[in-house]
Motif scaffolding. Structure first.
Motif, short mmCIF file in Angstrom:
data_model
loop_
_atom_site.label_atom_id
_atom_site.label_comp_id
_atom_site.label_asym_id
_atom_site.label_seq_id
_atom_site.Cartn_x
_atom_site.Cartn_y
_atom_site.Cartn_z
N LEU A 2 -14.33 -17.60 13.31
CA LEU A 2 -13.17 -16.82 12.89
C LEU A 2 -13.19 -15.43 13.51
O LEU A 2 -12.14 -14.88 13.83
CB LEU A 2 -13.12 -16.75 11.36
CG LEU A 2 -11.82 -16.22 10.76
CD1 LEU A 2 -10.64 -17.06 11.21
CD2 LEU A 2 -11.91 -16.20 9.26
N HIS A 3 -14.40 -14.87 13.71
CA HIS A 3 -14.50 -13.55 14.34
C HIS A 3 -13.92 -13.57 15.74
O HIS A 3 -13.23 -12.64 16.15
CB HIS A 3 -15.96 -13.08 14.37
CG HIS A 3 -16.14 -11.84 15.17
ND1 HIS A 3 -15.73 -10.60 14.69
CD2 HIS A 3 -16.65 -11.61 16.40
CE1 HIS A 3 -16.00 -9.69 15.61
NE2 HIS A 3 -16.56 -10.28 16.65
N TRP A 4 -14.20 -14.62 16.50
CA TRP A 4 -13.68 -14.70 17.87
C TRP A 4 -12.16 -14.80 17.88
O TRP A 4 -11.50 -14.22 18.75
CB TRP A 4 -14.29 -15.90 18.60
CG TRP A 4 -15.70 -15.63 18.99
CD1 TRP A 4 -16.83 -16.12 18.41
CD2 TRP A 4 -16.14 -14.75 20.03
NE1 TRP A 4 -17.94 -15.61 19.02
CE2 TRP A 4 -17.55 -14.77 20.02
CE3 TRP A 4 -15.50 -13.95 20.96
CZ2 TRP A 4 -18.31 -14.02 20.91
CZ3 TRP A 4 -16.26 -13.21 21.84
CH2 TRP A 4 -17.64 -13.25 21.82
N TRP A 6 -10.12 -13.52 15.61
CA TRP A 6 -9.64 -12.17 15.30
C TRP A 6 -9.81 -11.25 16.51
O TRP A 6 -8.94 -10.43 16.80
CB TRP A 6 -10.36 -11.58 14.09
CG TRP A 6 -9.73 -11.99 12.81
CD1 TRP A 6 -10.28 -12.79 11.85
CD2 TRP A 6 -8.42 -11.66 12.35
NE1 TRP A 6 -9.39 -12.97 10.83
CE2 TRP A 6 -8.23 -12.29 11.10
CE3 TRP A 6 -7.37 -10.90 12.88
CZ2 TRP A 6 -7.07 -12.17 10.37
CZ3 TRP A 6 -6.20 -10.79 12.13
CH2 TRP A 6 -6.06 -11.40 10.92
N ALA A 7 -10.92 -11.38 17.22
CA ALA A 7 -11.15 -10.55 18.41
C ALA A 7 -10.09 -10.82 19.47
O ALA A 7 -9.58 -9.88 20.10
CB ALA A 7 -12.55 -10.79 18.96
N ALA A 56 -11.93 -6.19 13.69
CA ALA A 56 -12.65 -7.24 14.43
C ALA A 56 -13.76 -6.64 15.29
O ALA A 56 -14.03 -7.10 16.39
CB ALA A 56 -11.70 -8.06 15.27
N GLY A 57 -14.38 -5.58 14.79
CA GLY A 57 -15.49 -4.96 15.52
C GLY A 57 -15.07 -4.05 16.66
O GLY A 57 -15.90 -3.59 17.42
#
Length: 86
Positions: A2-4, A6-7, A56-57
């Motif tokens: 999911l992080h990817w 969002w990124a 997202a970082g």
């Protein structure tokens, strides 16, 4: 995983913003926007640090500045290539 996702979404939005700021957004597709956002984010955070709000970082303000710099450099490079006569 999911992080990817969002990124990629945040990268696309950052690329869209950079394209709108530079006036080059109409010539950029979605893939170019995502790449400009992701690479520009890395460039901006490298040059300016990662201060300010983050999604997202990615630090939003340095990421947008980096993406604008990247879009300007790439568009200048591409315009030089297109105007070269052999």
């Amino acid at each position: 995983m999911l992080h990817w996702l969002w990124a990629l979404i945040v990268g696309a939005v950052i690329g869209l913003i950079a394209g709108a700021i530079t006036g080059k957004g109409k010539s950029m597709g979605w893939i170019a926007n995502i790449l400009a956002g992701l690479i520009g984010s890395s460039l901006g955070e490298l040059l300016l640090g990662n201060w300010g709000p983050q999604v997202a970082g990615m630090a939003i303000i340095p990421s947008i500045v980096g993406a604008v710099i990247l879009v300007l450099i790439v568009s200048l490079f591409l315009s030089k290539l297109n105007h070269k006569h052999y």
